[in-house]
Scaffold this motif. Sequence first.
Motif, mmCIF file in Angstrom:
data_model
loop_
_atom_site.group_PDB
_atom_site.id
_atom_site.type_symbol
_atom_site.label_atom_id
_atom_site.label_comp_id
_atom_site.label_asym_id
_atom_site.label_seq_id
_atom_site.Cartn_x
_atom_site.Cartn_y
_atom_site.Cartn_z
ATOM 1 N N VAL A 1 -47.264 -34.405 3.822
ATOM 2 C CA VAL A 1 -47.852 -34.948 5.056
ATOM 3 C C VAL A 1 -49.336 -34.640 5.144
ATOM 4 N N LEU A 2 -49.743 -33.523 4.575
ATOM 5 C CA LEU A 2 -51.154 -33.143 4.511
ATOM 6 C C LEU A 2 -51.412 -32.611 3.112
ATOM 7 N N PRO A 3 -52.664 -32.632 2.677
ATOM 8 C CA PRO A 3 -52.985 -31.995 1.394
ATOM 9 C C PRO A 3 -53.034 -30.480 1.589
ATOM 10 N N TRP A 4 -51.994 -29.776 1.206
ATOM 11 C CA TRP A 4 -51.931 -28.321 1.396
ATOM 12 C C TRP A 4 -52.840 -27.600 0.417
ATOM 13 N N PRO A 5 -53.321 -26.428 0.725
ATOM 14 C CA PRO A 5 -53.137 -25.711 1.980
ATOM 15 C C PRO A 5 -54.028 -26.272 3.097
ATOM 16 N N TYR A 6 -53.658 -25.938 4.333
ATOM 17 C CA TYR A 6 -54.448 -26.291 5.510
ATOM 18 C C TYR A 6 -55.728 -25.460 5.498
ATOM 19 N N VAL A 7 -56.860 -26.152 5.622
ATOM 20 C CA VAL A 7 -58.163 -25.471 5.576
ATOM 21 C C VAL A 7 -58.960 -25.807 6.830
ATOM 22 N N GLU A 8 -59.584 -24.813 7.417
ATOM 23 C CA GLU A 8 -60.506 -25.040 8.525
ATOM 24 C C GLU A 8 -61.789 -24.255 8.286
ATOM 25 N N GLY A 9 -62.780 -24.477 9.139
ATOM 26 C CA GLY A 9 -64.041 -23.788 8.923
ATOM 27 C C GLY A 9 -64.946 -23.865 10.131
ATOM 28 N N LEU A 10 -65.915 -22.960 10.158
ATOM 29 C CA LEU A 10 -66.912 -22.900 11.230
ATOM 30 C C LEU A 10 -68.275 -22.679 10.602
ATOM 31 N N ARG A 11 -69.303 -23.156 11.283
ATOM 32 C CA ARG A 11 -70.651 -22.754 10.938
ATOM 33 C C ARG A 11 -70.776 -21.267 11.275
ATOM 34 N N MET A 12 -71.621 -20.557 10.546
ATOM 35 C CA MET A 12 -71.695 -19.108 10.737
ATOM 36 C C MET A 12 -72.026 -18.721 12.179
ATOM 37 N N ASP A 13 -72.953 -19.457 12.815
ATOM 38 C CA ASP A 13 -73.308 -19.078 14.193
ATOM 39 C C ASP A 13 -72.158 -19.362 15.168
ATOM 40 N N GLU A 14 -71.339 -20.373 14.875
ATOM 41 C CA GLU A 14 -70.159 -20.617 15.702
ATOM 42 C C GLU A 14 -69.152 -19.474 15.538
ATOM 43 N N ALA A 15 -68.988 -19.062 14.273
ATOM 44 C CA ALA A 15 -68.043 -17.983 13.983
ATOM 45 C C ALA A 15 -68.473 -16.680 14.638
ATOM 46 N N GLN A 16 -69.793 -16.495 14.775
ATOM 47 C CA GLN A 16 -70.310 -15.254 15.355
ATOM 48 C C GLN A 16 -70.432 -15.323 16.873
ATOM 49 N N HIS A 17 -70.098 -16.484 17.450
ATOM 50 C CA HIS A 17 -70.139 -16.565 18.918
ATOM 51 C C HIS A 17 -69.050 -15.658 19.490
ATOM 52 N N PRO A 18 -69.369 -14.929 20.583
ATOM 53 C CA PRO A 18 -68.389 -13.981 21.129
ATOM 54 C C PRO A 18 -67.046 -14.612 21.495
ATOM 55 N N LEU A 19 -66.987 -15.911 21.760
ATOM 56 C CA LEU A 19 -65.706 -16.533 22.136
ATOM 57 C C LEU A 19 -64.756 -16.700 20.946
ATOM 58 N N SER A 20 -65.278 -16.755 19.724
ATOM 59 C CA SER A 20 -64.413 -17.012 18.557
ATOM 60 C C SER A 20 -63.540 -15.793 18.291
ATOM 61 N N LEU A 21 -62.240 -16.034 18.255
ATOM 62 C CA LEU A 21 -61.268 -14.937 18.251
ATOM 63 C C LEU A 21 -60.311 -15.035 17.062
ATOM 64 N N ILE A 22 -59.966 -13.885 16.499
ATOM 65 C CA ILE A 22 -58.824 -13.833 15.573
ATOM 66 C C ILE A 22 -57.658 -13.275 16.379
ATOM 67 N N ALA A 23 -56.634 -14.102 16.575
ATOM 68 C CA ALA A 23 -55.505 -13.691 17.411
ATOM 69 C C ALA A 23 -54.419 -13.048 16.561
ATOM 70 N N VAL A 24 -53.859 -11.958 17.087
ATOM 71 C CA VAL A 24 -52.750 -11.260 16.427
ATOM 72 C C VAL A 24 -51.544 -11.142 17.360
ATOM 73 N N GLY A 25 -51.659 -11.688 18.563
ATOM 74 C CA GLY A 25 -50.551 -11.613 19.509
ATOM 75 C C GLY A 25 -50.753 -12.579 20.653
ATOM 76 N N LEU A 26 -49.722 -12.701 21.481
ATOM 77 C CA LEU A 26 -49.859 -13.422 22.748
ATOM 78 C C LEU A 26 -48.828 -12.901 23.734
#
Length: 319
Positions: free
Chosen positions: A190-215
């Motif tokens: 259905v998609l060309p695996w693996p699923y890949v995403e990305g951010l510009r470095m300044d977007e990645a360094q914005h305080p809102l960008s989060l790595i989630a480990v729970g909810l």
Amino acid sequence: MGTAPRDQVTPEGVYLHRRELLKNGLYAAGTALAVGSGMTWLVGKAPPPDAPELPALAGYQAAAAPYTVAEALTSYHDVTTYNNFYEFGVDKEDPARNAHTLRTKPWPIQIDGEVAKPQAVDAETLAGWFTVEERIYRMRCVEAWSMVIPWLGFPLRDLIARVEPTAKAKYVEFTSLADPEQMPGVRHRVLPWPYVEGLRMDEAQHPLSLIAVGLYGKVLPNQSGAPLRLVVPWKYGFKGAKSIVRIRFTEAQPKTTWAVVAPSEYGFYANVNPAVSHPRWSQATERRIGELGRRPTLPFNGYGEVADLYKGIDPRTLY
Ligand SMILES: Nc1nc2c(c(=O)[nH]1)N[C@H]1C(S)=C(S)[C@@H](COP(=O)(O)O)O[C@H]1N2
Ligand SMILES: [Mo]
């Protein structure tokens, strides 16, 4: 479970961009699969099971301004049974049915590319490096539905600072696991695996960008992207790669999955913008899961503080 109709907009995968697909022919089988399983869904499958009882995550900081929203939380049931995670199937309830086969321990993550400290580290060790906090974020899928989710995680910028990208690093690329043994959807193209995403470095360094480990105060359920996934609240949900196994710093813009599969419909930036319609539907309003009716969609999904990142760029080009 809510009784409101859940799918008013064609999911990303059901149509799966016939034009592009037929153009290269590669994913024609995937189209048939997606349409086929969509029909199965219409006929009716058993309801998905509730998420298993997961351990609480102790010792995190409670959500505080500016990382909360004054809107009702989407229920734990809806957050964990209405998912997009094509590695476990293309129907919204497939991840809740199928993701129990994912083994999240051990979970080696490769950190490489333009970085001073390339390394392989287990997800648990990595999460232990940082202070975990609660963040209540709006989540807006490009399919025009939305949720409010209380995540637990740490700022991506903390991780970036720790591994020291080189001066050449302009982007961060995130790769999800693609193991057909654990992920039944990966057996279908259905998609060309693996699923890949990305951010510009300044977007990645914005305080809102989060790595989630729970909810909801607990360890992340598999269907939500365990053990660790990206959350970028001002962008459409597809930017939030799940079950990440590789974080690579690059000079060139990463080839992100949806932008590769359907470049006319999904861009690299994917900033939420009610003024730019998807070619097949309007983005002006959204259906909040668990609510009746529709809400207006907010520019940058209500996170206007990120506008500085895009100064001088026509926001309409950042779809
Ligand atoms: N690996 C992977 N990550 C993914 C997806 C996917 O299919 N595979 N779907 C994306 C899409 S389209 C959305 S809207 C969000 C959904 O996250 P949720 O199910 O936790 O709400 O995950 C994103 N991350
Ligand atoms: Mo999405």
